[in-house]
Motif scaffolding. Structure first.
Motif, PDB file in Angstrom:
ATOM      1  N   LEU A 133       0.833  -1.201   0.000  1.00  0.00           N
ATOM      2  CA  LEU A 133       0.000   0.000   0.000  1.00  0.00           C
ATOM      3  C   LEU A 133       0.872   1.257   0.000  1.00  0.00           C
ATOM      4  CD1 LEU A 133      -2.786  -1.009   2.560  1.00  0.00           C
ATOM      5  CD2 LEU A 133      -3.043  -0.761   0.085  1.00  0.00           C
ATOM      6  N   LEU A 134       1.917   1.239   0.824  1.00  0.00           N
ATOM      7  CA  LEU A 134       2.808   2.390   0.872  1.00  0.00           C
ATOM      8  C   LEU A 134       3.558   2.548  -0.449  1.00  0.00           C
ATOM      9  CD1 LEU A 134       3.992   4.679   2.554  1.00  0.00           C
ATOM     10  CD2 LEU A 134       5.716   3.075   3.407  1.00  0.00           C
ATOM     11  N   ALA A 135       4.020   1.425  -1.015  1.00  0.00           N
ATOM     12  CA  ALA A 135       4.732   1.492  -2.282  1.00  0.00           C
ATOM     13  C   ALA A 135       3.836   2.038  -3.396  1.00  0.00           C
ATOM     14  CB  ALA A 135       5.252   0.111  -2.665  1.00  0.00           C
ATOM     15  N   SER A 136       2.554   1.673  -3.365  1.00  0.00           N
ATOM     16  CA  SER A 136       1.633   2.142  -4.408  1.00  0.00           C
ATOM     17  C   SER A 136       1.348   3.626  -4.309  1.00  0.00           C
ATOM     18  CB  SER A 136       0.320   1.354  -4.327  1.00  0.00           C
ATOM     19  OG  SER A 136      -0.394   1.666  -3.136  1.00  0.00           O
ATOM     20  N   ARG A 137       1.618   4.223  -3.151  1.00  0.00           N
ATOM     21  CA  ARG A 137       1.458   5.680  -3.013  1.00  0.00           C
ATOM     22  C   ARG A 137       2.657   6.427  -3.599  1.00  0.00           C
ATOM     23  NH1 ARG A 137      -2.647   3.626  -1.699  1.00  0.00           N
ATOM     24  NH2 ARG A 137      -4.137   4.318  -0.109  1.00  0.00           N
ATOM     25  N   LEU A 138       3.751   5.693  -3.792  1.00  0.00           N
ATOM     26  CA  LEU A 138       4.967   6.319  -4.326  1.00  0.00           C
ATOM     27  C   LEU A 138       5.139   6.081  -5.819  1.00  0.00           C
ATOM     28  CD1 LEU A 138       7.427   5.336  -1.443  1.00  0.00           C
ATOM     29  CD2 LEU A 138       6.304   7.543  -1.784  1.00  0.00           C
ATOM     30  N   THR A 139       4.589   4.959  -6.326  1.00  0.00           N
ATOM     31  CA  THR A 139       4.709   4.647  -7.752  1.00  0.00           C
ATOM     32  C   THR A 139       3.562   3.746  -8.178  1.00  0.00           C
ATOM     33  OG1 THR A 139       6.137   3.662  -9.439  1.00  0.00           O
ATOM     34  CG2 THR A 139       6.168   2.643  -7.278  1.00  0.00           C
ATOM     35  N   GLN A 140       3.216   3.812  -9.454  1.00  0.00           N
ATOM     36  CA  GLN A 140       2.226   2.908 -10.031  1.00  0.00           C
ATOM     37  C   GLN A 140       2.890   1.871 -10.930  1.00  0.00           C
ATOM     38  OE1 GLN A 140      -1.189   2.918  -9.262  1.00  0.00           O
ATOM     39  NE2 GLN A 140      -0.323   4.223  -7.665  1.00  0.00           N
ATOM     40  N   ASP A 141       4.214   1.846 -10.936  1.00  0.00           N
ATOM     41  CA  ASP A 141       4.956   0.897 -11.750  1.00  0.00           C
ATOM     42  C   ASP A 141       4.898  -0.480 -11.087  1.00  0.00           C
ATOM     43  OD1 ASP A 141       6.845  -0.683 -13.048  1.00  0.00           O
ATOM     44  OD2 ASP A 141       8.212   0.993 -13.395  1.00  0.00           O
ATOM     45  N   PRO A 142       4.245  -1.470 -11.716  1.00  0.00           N
ATOM     46  CA  PRO A 142       4.114  -2.785 -11.072  1.00  0.00           C
ATOM     47  C   PRO A 142       5.454  -3.472 -10.850  1.00  0.00           C
ATOM     48  CG  PRO A 142       3.371  -2.873 -13.353  1.00  0.00           C
ATOM     49  CD  PRO A 142       3.591  -1.435 -13.026  1.00  0.00           C
ATOM     50  N   VAL A 143       6.430  -3.190 -11.697  1.00  0.00           N
ATOM     51  CA  VAL A 143       7.748  -3.802 -11.525  1.00  0.00           C
ATOM     52  C   VAL A 143       8.402  -3.311 -10.239  1.00  0.00           C
ATOM     53  CG1 VAL A 143      10.072  -4.023 -12.483  1.00  0.00           C
ATOM     54  CG2 VAL A 143       8.074  -4.125 -13.995  1.00  0.00           C
ATOM     55  N   LEU A 144       8.335  -2.002 -10.007  1.00  0.00           N
ATOM     56  CA  LEU A 144       8.924  -1.443  -8.792  1.00  0.00           C
ATOM     57  C   LEU A 144       8.197  -1.932  -7.544  1.00  0.00           C
ATOM     58  CD1 LEU A 144       9.680   2.244  -9.878  1.00  0.00           C
ATOM     59  CD2 LEU A 144      11.290   0.344  -9.608  1.00  0.00           C
ATOM     60  N   ILE A 145       6.880  -2.006  -7.614  1.00  0.00           N
ATOM     61  CA  ILE A 145       6.119  -2.501  -6.468  1.00  0.00           C
ATOM     62  C   ILE A 145       6.478  -3.960  -6.199  1.00  0.00           C
ATOM     63  CG2 ILE A 145       3.804  -3.033  -5.608  1.00  0.00           C
ATOM     64  CD1 ILE A 145       2.792  -0.579  -7.098  1.00  0.00           C
ATOM     65  N   GLY A 146       6.642  -4.735  -7.287  1.00  0.00           N
ATOM     66  CA  GLY A 146       7.047  -6.122  -7.128  1.00  0.00           C
ATOM     67  C   GLY A 146       8.424  -6.253  -6.499  1.00  0.00           C
ATOM     68  N   LEU A 147       9.349  -5.362  -6.852  1.00  0.00           N
ATOM     69  CA  LEU A 147      10.685  -5.381  -6.253  1.00  0.00           C
ATOM     70  C   LEU A 147      10.618  -5.109  -4.753  1.00  0.00           C
ATOM     71  CD1 LEU A 147      12.835  -3.505  -8.927  1.00  0.00           C
ATOM     72  CD2 LEU A 147      12.955  -5.929  -8.325  1.00  0.00           C
TER      73      LEU A 147
ATOM     74  N   THR B  64       8.036  -5.707  -2.690  1.00  0.00           N
ATOM     75  CA  THR B  64       7.399  -6.798  -1.959  1.00  0.00           C
ATOM     76  C   THR B  64       8.242  -8.077  -1.962  1.00  0.00           C
ATOM     77  OG1 THR B  64       6.131  -7.356  -3.944  1.00  0.00           O
ATOM     78  CG2 THR B  64       5.078  -5.914  -2.338  1.00  0.00           C
ATOM     79  N   SER B  65       9.103  -8.232  -2.962  1.00  0.00           N
ATOM     80  CA  SER B  65       9.918  -9.448  -3.024  1.00  0.00           C
ATOM     81  C   SER B  65      11.299  -9.268  -2.406  1.00  0.00           C
ATOM     82  CB  SER B  65      10.075  -9.900  -4.477  1.00  0.00           C
ATOM     83  OG  SER B  65      10.786  -8.928  -5.231  1.00  0.00           O
ATOM     84  N   ALA B  66      11.644  -8.054  -2.007  1.00  0.00           N
ATOM     85  CA  ALA B  66      13.000  -7.798  -1.503  1.00  0.00           C
ATOM     86  C   ALA B  66      13.297  -8.557  -0.221  1.00  0.00           C
ATOM     87  CB  ALA B  66      13.199  -6.299  -1.274  1.00  0.00           C
ATOM     88  N   THR B  67      12.260  -8.863   0.573  1.00  0.00           N
ATOM     89  CA  THR B  67      12.509  -9.591   1.816  1.00  0.00           C
ATOM     90  C   THR B  67      12.871 -11.049   1.557  1.00  0.00           C
ATOM     91  OG1 THR B  67      10.124  -9.988   2.004  1.00  0.00           O
ATOM     92  CG2 THR B  67      11.034  -8.123   3.237  1.00  0.00           C
ATOM     93  N   LEU B  68      12.526 -11.591   0.384  1.00  0.00           N
ATOM     94  CA  LEU B  68      12.864 -12.983   0.068  1.00  0.00           C
ATOM     95  C   LEU B  68      14.248 -13.121  -0.559  1.00  0.00           C
ATOM     96  CD1 LEU B  68       9.511 -14.382  -1.389  1.00  0.00           C
ATOM     97  CD2 LEU B  68      10.499 -14.797   0.873  1.00  0.00           C
ATOM     98  N   ALA B  69      14.716 -12.070  -1.199  1.00  0.00           N
ATOM     99  CA  ALA B  69      15.992 -12.140  -1.905  1.00  0.00           C
ATOM    100  C   ALA B  69      17.152 -12.585  -1.006  1.00  0.00           C
ATOM    101  CB  ALA B  69      16.300 -10.795  -2.558  1.00  0.00           C
ATOM    102  N   PRO B  70      17.235 -12.146   0.266  1.00  0.00           N
ATOM    103  CA  PRO B  70      18.359 -12.584   1.098  1.00  0.00           C
ATOM    104  C   PRO B  70      18.449 -14.096   1.273  1.00  0.00           C
ATOM    105  CG  PRO B  70      17.357 -10.644   2.060  1.00  0.00           C
ATOM    106  CD  PRO B  70      16.465 -11.070   0.938  1.00  0.00           C
ATOM    107  N   TRP B  71      17.323 -14.797   1.190  1.00  0.00           N
ATOM    108  CA  TRP B  71      17.400 -16.252   1.306  1.00  0.00           C
ATOM    109  C   TRP B  71      18.205 -16.843   0.162  1.00  0.00           C
ATOM    110  CZ3 TRP B  71      16.689 -19.014   5.390  1.00  0.00           C
ATOM    111  CH2 TRP B  71      15.795 -18.607   6.392  1.00  0.00           C
TER     112      TRP B  71
END
Length: 437
Positions: free
Chosen positions: A52-66, A68-75
């Protein structure tokens, strides 16, 4: 009863296993449970508020996906090293310091929001660092619990059931609506609550007994973290039973993440649900999860752990395929509840068995290798689900996912059936008796 009495693990003796569950969980576990519950509530709030916060900063689905998925990347990039560190460090100290760090880290978006400096790169960086914290915390926690409970199978099943129930209720059922509500009242409020949840978790874990695992001597040649990590990977690959247990969530993620990738579209275009209906549909899975976590121990006592894991695989597969064939919301909700129940029971029984079998000194590294295999399958599942929906229709990811999940029953029967589990537990108990002698 402890695991030095392997007779209680036999599938043909459910009454004995029930009696063996009489010993109470120690007070330290209840503090660990409370810490996990507080952290899970914060996670659920964060999970809803972050996009929700990310969508207030951008409407780019790629950026929003980045974001939301950033917490999984460290694994994927740090998981094995995190497991190696968890085996080198005091695990209780690792957990409370990690949660203290995560509490401080979540103050960053709160302060940035107040100062008008919030940005997508900042959110990605915070999410990535939170993911590193999750790697360290989960690796240390999965290794601390079996030591706390002396690797007693009955106690581990009860402990995992309570932890899974708390995660399902707080992270999946209560957290997301609370996060959405708080976000409407103030953008920084959900992150402030999540920060407080990590602080509470840190304080609770700080009051627990120190890790009683014997300190592992460093090799004379000063083995690197990578060398330590490879030991855990090698142990997992050589043990057919443990590797079979690790394959189960990996194959499951191919199916579940693939289905999740198109679930909202299926709900809207096939089930004709609006936003509220979609939320209620997700709640069905969470309610099923609570039921499955509560019944996992009884199912294991009735069928044996191997038999129970085979049954849950078949239920997952049948319910997933059934969901894909549904044309109305009621049957779809029941199917999702069945999926949630079978998933939760699996996530109680399989980890408890792994915790009972994996040597204490390798618990962090082997656990990290198992989770890496599972998390690594998730992005593949997302791509597969999207491709199937695009080429064969919205029902296809659920039907194919059902077949994949049902196939895990064959994996369980082949390498993790009751006979193999009984033999592994007996061998482990015999080895410990030799060491004790």
């Amino acid at each position: 009863m402890t695991l030095t009495q392997p007779r209680a693990t036999k599938a043909a003796e459910p009454a004995e296993l029930t009696k063996a569950a009489a010993p109470k969980l120690p007070p330290a576990f209840h503090r660990l449970w409370a810490a996990g519950a507080a952290s899970s509530l914060g996670d659920g709030v964060y999970f809803a508020a972050l996009p929700l916060l990310a969508s207030r900063l951008t409407q780019d689905p790629v950026l929003i996906g980045l974001v939301t998925s950033a917490t999984l990347a460290p694994w994927l990039v740090f998981g094995l090293l995190g497991g190696a560190l968890a085996d080198r460090w005091d695990r209780r100290r690792t957990m409370w310091l990690t949660d203290l760090g995560r509490a401080a880290l979540l103050a960053v978006p709160v302060a940035a929001t107040a100062a008008g400096l919030l940005s997508i790169p900042l959110l990605i960086a915070v999410a990535f660092l939170l993911g590193i914290g999750q790697v360290l915390f989960d690796s240390a926690g999965s290794a601390y619990l079996p030591r706390l409970l002396d690797r007693d199978m009955a106690l581990l099943q009860r402990a995992n059931a309570r932890q899974q129930g708390a995660r399902t209720f707080f992270a999946d059922l209560a957290g997301p609506p609370v996060g959405s509500l708080l976000f409407t009242l103030g953008r920084a409020l959900p992150f402030g609550l999540d920060s407080l949840s990590f602080l509470a978790s840190s304080l609770l874990i700080r009051s627990m007994p120190a890790d009683r695992a014997p300190k592992r001597e460093r090799p004379a040649d000063g083995a690197s973290l990578w060398a330590d990590a490879r030991v855990g990977v090698g142990f997992l690959l050589r043990d057919k039973l443990l590797f079979g247990l690790a394959l189960r969530p990996a194959i499951g993620n191919l199916a579940f993440v693939g289905a999740d990738a198109v679930l909202v579209l299926f709900a809207r275009h096939t089930l004709h649900l609006g936003d509220l209906g979609y939320g209620l549909l997700l709640a069905c899975q969470a309610v099923g999860g609570l039921l499955g976590a509560g019944l996992a121990g009884r199912l294991g006592a009735l069928l044996g752990t191997g038999g129970a894991l085979t049954a849950t695989a078949l239920i997952e597969g049948g319910a997933m395929a059934g969901f894909g064939l549904c044309g109305g919301p009621v049957l779809a909700g029941l199917a999702l509840a069945g999926i949630g129940a079978a998933m939760a029971a699996t996530m109680v029984l399989a980890p408890a068995l792994g915790q009972a079998l994996i040597p204490v000194e390798l618990a962090g590294r082997v656990g990290a290798a198992r989770r890496l295999l599972s998390v690594g399958a998730a992005p593949v599942g997302a791509v597969l689900g999207g491709w199937l929906a695009d080429t064969a229709g919205l029902r296809a990811p659920f039907l194919v996912g059902g077949l994949l999940l049902a196939a895990t029953a064959l994996v369980t029967v082949t390498v993790a059936g009751n006979r193999q589990i009984e033999q592994a537990l007996a061998a482990r108990a015999a080895a410990e008796q030799v060491v004790a002698a």
